[in-house]
Design a protein around this motif. Structure first.
Motif, PDB file in Angstrom:
ATOM      1  N   GLU A 188      44.639 -24.291  58.941  1.00  0.00           N
ATOM      2  CA  GLU A 188      45.176 -24.610  60.264  1.00  0.00           C
ATOM      3  C   GLU A 188      44.167 -24.284  61.357  1.00  0.00           C
ATOM      4  N   ARG A 208      48.608 -31.873  56.329  1.00  0.00           N
ATOM      5  CA  ARG A 208      49.636 -30.849  56.498  1.00  0.00           C
ATOM      6  C   ARG A 208      49.198 -29.769  57.474  1.00  0.00           C
ATOM      7  N   ASN A 209      47.911 -29.421  57.475  1.00  0.00           N
ATOM      8  CA  ASN A 209      47.428 -28.409  58.419  1.00  0.00           C
ATOM      9  C   ASN A 209      47.587 -28.869  59.863  1.00  0.00           C
ATOM     10  N   ALA A 261      49.856 -31.005  60.884  1.00  0.00           N
ATOM     11  CA  ALA A 261      51.292 -30.982  61.173  1.00  0.00           C
ATOM     12  C   ALA A 261      51.758 -29.567  61.511  1.00  0.00           C
ATOM     13  N   HIS A 262      51.260 -28.574  60.761  1.00  0.00           N
ATOM     14  CA  HIS A 262      51.615 -27.183  61.067  1.00  0.00           C
ATOM     15  C   HIS A 262      51.074 -26.770  62.436  1.00  0.00           C
ATOM     16  N   LEU A 263      49.869 -27.262  62.763  1.00  0.00           N
ATOM     17  CA  LEU A 263      49.293 -26.930  64.065  1.00  0.00           C
ATOM     18  C   LEU A 263      50.149 -27.487  65.194  1.00  0.00           C
ATOM     19  N   ALA A 320      53.210 -28.032  65.153  1.00  0.00           N
ATOM     20  CA  ALA A 320      54.506 -27.351  65.174  1.00  0.00           C
ATOM     21  C   ALA A 320      54.416 -25.924  65.690  1.00  0.00           C
ATOM     22  N   GLU A 321      53.225 -25.444  65.991  1.00  0.00           N
ATOM     23  CA  GLU A 321      53.073 -24.077  66.493  1.00  0.00           C
ATOM     24  C   GLU A 321      53.766 -23.940  67.855  1.00  0.00           C
ATOM     25  N   ASP A 323      45.940 -18.517  58.638  1.00  0.00           N
ATOM     26  CA  ASP A 323      45.819 -19.787  57.920  1.00  0.00           C
ATOM     27  C   ASP A 323      44.469 -20.413  58.260  1.00  0.00           C
ATOM     28  N   THR A 337      43.972 -26.580  51.336  1.00  0.00           N
ATOM     29  CA  THR A 337      44.806 -25.382  51.360  1.00  0.00           C
ATOM     30  C   THR A 337      43.962 -24.215  50.880  1.00  0.00           C
TER      31      THR A 337
END
Length: 328
Positions: free
Chosen positions: A298, A86-87, A89-91, A93-94, A295, A72
């Protein structure tokens, strides 16, 4: 008087031979062995700088990239702790990721296909004898020698909606009048911006690909084609059954290099549209850079995905190349 024979003189007993002592390990290492080791290590003097360059330019950034993707990192660039996956997962979800990936596939497939077809035709032309062939070959180097960013800027100016050369020309010949408009915003509309960027990418990719295929064509012996003609094969049959199979290694190398270059292409898209409006003209490479502004972790995760795509392409190439060799 009788002579008395002297008694025989016995030979003195021989002393026992001294036992042979083995030389110490230091003495057993002959100068020849040391020379042999030095000779085996001599290539390191020449390939050492290349290995160091690969380690510094490729391996070390890849390691840092992987580390960053699981951390992070704040906007100021300081590490705030681990992030695990987590990065990633965020990617995933983009909302724009699916469109970016689909656009990247269209971008790579379209540019590489157009480049290979145009370069194959140009290589065939430049392989023939005609007046001014040397000048034509030298002129082909110009798009390759010029900076990709400079070429992109020139096309961006030419596509300007107000006074670009292309708009002025289309207005003069009446094309824009037929569509009841005085100007066309080629780069402001994603439907036209992506095709124009593909044209530019094809334009700058053709010189290298043409020369790679031309080198393969010139390596084909004339006797091979002559033997096919004597057997009664037509020109088209010779091209399909003789020229293309022999040209296959050059085509595969040109295809691989083009796929990697186009997949990682950044200057053309960023210079002409900056991936906009929004993410409508972004590929995975420019999308990675756009994510960096919000980010960093990410963005590093996106770079891992890009890197994995390149590895997959290289593995596919090696598999196809090995299969073609086994078939031969």
């Amino acid at each position: 008087m009788t002579a008395v024979a002297a008694p025989p003189i016995s030979a003195a007993p021989e002393a026992p031979a001294a036992p042979m002592r083995s030389a110490p390990p230091e003495a057993r290492r002959s100068p020849g062995r040391r020379v042999g080791v030095a000779r085996r290590l001599a290539p390191l003097v020449w390939i050492g700088p290349a290995i160091a360059l690969v380690g510094f330019v490729v391996i070390w950034p890849a390691v840092v990239m992987v580390q960053t993707s699981v951390q992070t990192i704040g906007p100021d660039g300081f590490v705030q702790g681990g992030a695990g996956f987590r990065n990633f997962a965020h990617l995933l979800a983009e909302p724009a990721l699916a469109g970016v990936v689909a656009r990247t596939i269209v971008w790579v497939a379209g540019v590489v296909a157009a480049t290979m077809i145009a370069s194959l035709a140009l290589a065939q032309l430049l392989d023939q004898r005609f007046p001014g062939r040397r000048i034509a070959r030298l002129a082909l180097i110009a798009p390759w020698a010029a900076s990709v960013m400079m070429t992109s800027i020139v096309f961006r100016w030419a596509l300007n909606s107000n006074n670009g050369v292309i708009n002025v020309f289309l207005h003069d010949i009446g094309v824009l009048k037929a569509f009841n408009t005085r100007e066309a915003d080629w780069l402001g509309n994603p439907a036209t911006a992506l095709p124009w960027m593909m044209v530019v990418a094809t334009f700058v990719s053709i010189p290298f690909t043409t020369y790679a295929i031309l080198a393969g064509l010139q390596a084909i012996p004339d006797e091979v084609n002559e033997a096919a003609r004597m057997d009664g094969a037509s020109g088209w049959r010779i091209y399909l059954s003789v020229t293309l199979p022999i040209l296959r290694p050059a085509l595969l190398v040109a295809l691989l290099i083009n796929v990697i270059n186009v997949l990682n292409s950044f200057p053309i898209i960023w210079t002409m549209t900056r991936g906009g409006p929004g993410y409508e003209t972004s590929t995975t490479t420019t999308f990675m850079y756009q994510l960096k502004q919000s980010d960093i972790g990410e963005s590093a995760a996106m770079s891992i995905v890009n890197f994995a795509l390149v590895i997959v392409v290289v593995l596919l190439f090696l598999r196809i190349n090995r299969s073609s060799r086994e078939a031969d």
